[in-house]
Enzyme design. Structure first.
Site, PDB file in Angstrom:
ATOM      1  N   GLU A  33     -35.230 -37.078  10.677  1.00  0.00           N
ATOM      2  CA  GLU A  33     -35.739 -35.742  10.392  1.00  0.00           C
ATOM      3  C   GLU A  33     -35.119 -34.816  11.429  1.00  0.00           C
ATOM      4  O   GLU A  33     -35.419 -34.924  12.623  1.00  0.00           O
ATOM      5  CB  GLU A  33     -37.262 -35.669  10.474  1.00  0.00           C
ATOM      6  N   ASP A  79     -34.914 -22.970  10.748  1.00  0.00           N
ATOM      7  CA  ASP A  79     -34.627 -21.537  10.826  1.00  0.00           C
ATOM      8  C   ASP A  79     -33.540 -21.234   9.795  1.00  0.00           C
ATOM      9  O   ASP A  79     -32.452 -21.817   9.848  1.00  0.00           O
ATOM     10  CB  ASP A  79     -34.132 -21.202  12.236  1.00  0.00           C
ATOM     11  N   ASP A 101     -39.303 -22.885   2.770  1.00  0.00           N
ATOM     12  CA  ASP A 101     -39.937 -21.782   2.067  1.00  0.00           C
ATOM     13  C   ASP A 101     -38.937 -20.678   1.771  1.00  0.00           C
ATOM     14  O   ASP A 101     -39.271 -19.700   1.084  1.00  0.00           O
ATOM     15  CB  ASP A 101     -41.075 -21.200   2.911  1.00  0.00           C
ATOM     16  N   TYR A 111     -46.001 -25.403   9.791  1.00  0.00           N
ATOM     17  CA  TYR A 111     -45.327 -24.227   9.252  1.00  0.00           C
ATOM     18  C   TYR A 111     -45.556 -24.107   7.753  1.00  0.00           C
ATOM     19  O   TYR A 111     -45.807 -23.016   7.238  1.00  0.00           O
ATOM     20  CB  TYR A 111     -43.823 -24.309   9.534  1.00  0.00           C
ATOM     21  N   GLU A 112     -45.479 -25.218   7.044  1.00  0.00           N
ATOM     22  CA  GLU A 112     -45.667 -25.167   5.587  1.00  0.00           C
ATOM     23  C   GLU A 112     -47.061 -24.668   5.240  1.00  0.00           C
ATOM     24  O   GLU A 112     -47.226 -23.878   4.293  1.00  0.00           O
ATOM     25  CB  GLU A 112     -45.430 -26.540   4.967  1.00  0.00           C
TER      26      GLU A 112
END
Length: 240
Positions: free
Chosen positions: A51, A125, A161, A203-204
């Site tokens: 990841e 980012d 996103d 964050y999601e």
């Protein structure tokens, strides 16, 4: 440096699941684990999945719990954030989970040819300014780095996103003739979020609360060092 951040950095030094070599040890050099993660760290012959830009390591830990027969390694430069994942892996004694603190630009110092069986890039980012395209973790430059250690035709997953980054990455895959396994611009709205895609990072959770759609793209990466850049840029990307 905040007191809490300093405490986390100190605790990171005690985690056996966290590898954080000094810069001079890996700059233009190979780390001692390169090509030997299975033998010397995990002690098995199981697949290795990375990841990249793992942040708190939530995906790394969750996938490690779901698939104990697979080795997962989270990579990031932010030690205070990675502390959370490393601490969870340590407290839960997860033998198939590790973390590496380094810049993604140096990741090929840690992994040998065909040593990695897949990559996840979760909410990086998007680097929307046009003069920062090369810093996107799915840019041709980074794909060239990954191809040095990723086995041929292994999957690369992007979950974000940012529709612009999703579209850009899809264009990179297409211009380079990479097989797109799956692509969805709204995994929850279109019912594409299976057990793995439903893992939610911090964050999601924030993006979903703000009404953002979550996208996913999966493609196969070839063995080559140079990838072409697409003639593509989001319509409303910033120019500076």
């Amino acid at each position: 440096m905040g007191k809490n951040k300093h405490k986390r950095f100190q605790e990171n030094l005690t985690f056996g699941h966290l590898i954080q070599p000094p810069f001079e040890e890996i700059f233009r050099k190979d780390h001692k684990l390169k090509g030997r993660w299975r033998e010397d760290f995990f002690g098995n012959d199981n697949p290795v999945i990375l990841e990249l830009g793992c942040g708190r390591g939530e995906y790394t830990v969750a996938l490690g719990e779901m698939f104990p027969e697979v080795n997962f390694i989270g990579v990031d430069i932010k030690g205070a954030r990675m502390w959370r994942g490393a601490k969870t892996a340590t407290e839960n004694a997860m033998p198939n989970v590790a973390f590496v603190r380094t810049r993604i630009e140096f990741v090929n110092s840690f992994f040998g040819r065909d040593e990695v069986d897949g990559i996840w890039i979760t909410f990086p980012d998007p680097q929307l300014k046009k003069n920062r395209v090369k810093k996107r973790l799915t840019s041709p430059a980074f794909l060239g780095i990954y191809s040095q250690f990723l086995r041929a035709d292994a999957p690369v997953h992007l979950k974000t996103d940012c529709l612009h980054l999703h579209q850009y990455t899809k264009a990179v895959a297409q211009v380079n003739g990479l097989e797109i396994i799956s692509s969805c611009d709204d995994i929850y709205g279109k019912g594409q979020a299976d057990e793995v895609l439903s893992v939610k990072t911090t964050y999601e959770t924030k993006f979903l609360a703000a009404g953002s759609a979550i996208t996913h793209l999966c493609f196969k990466l070839h063995h080559k060092n140079v990838y072409l850049a697409p003639d593509f840029e989001p319509d409303n990307a910033l120019t500076l």
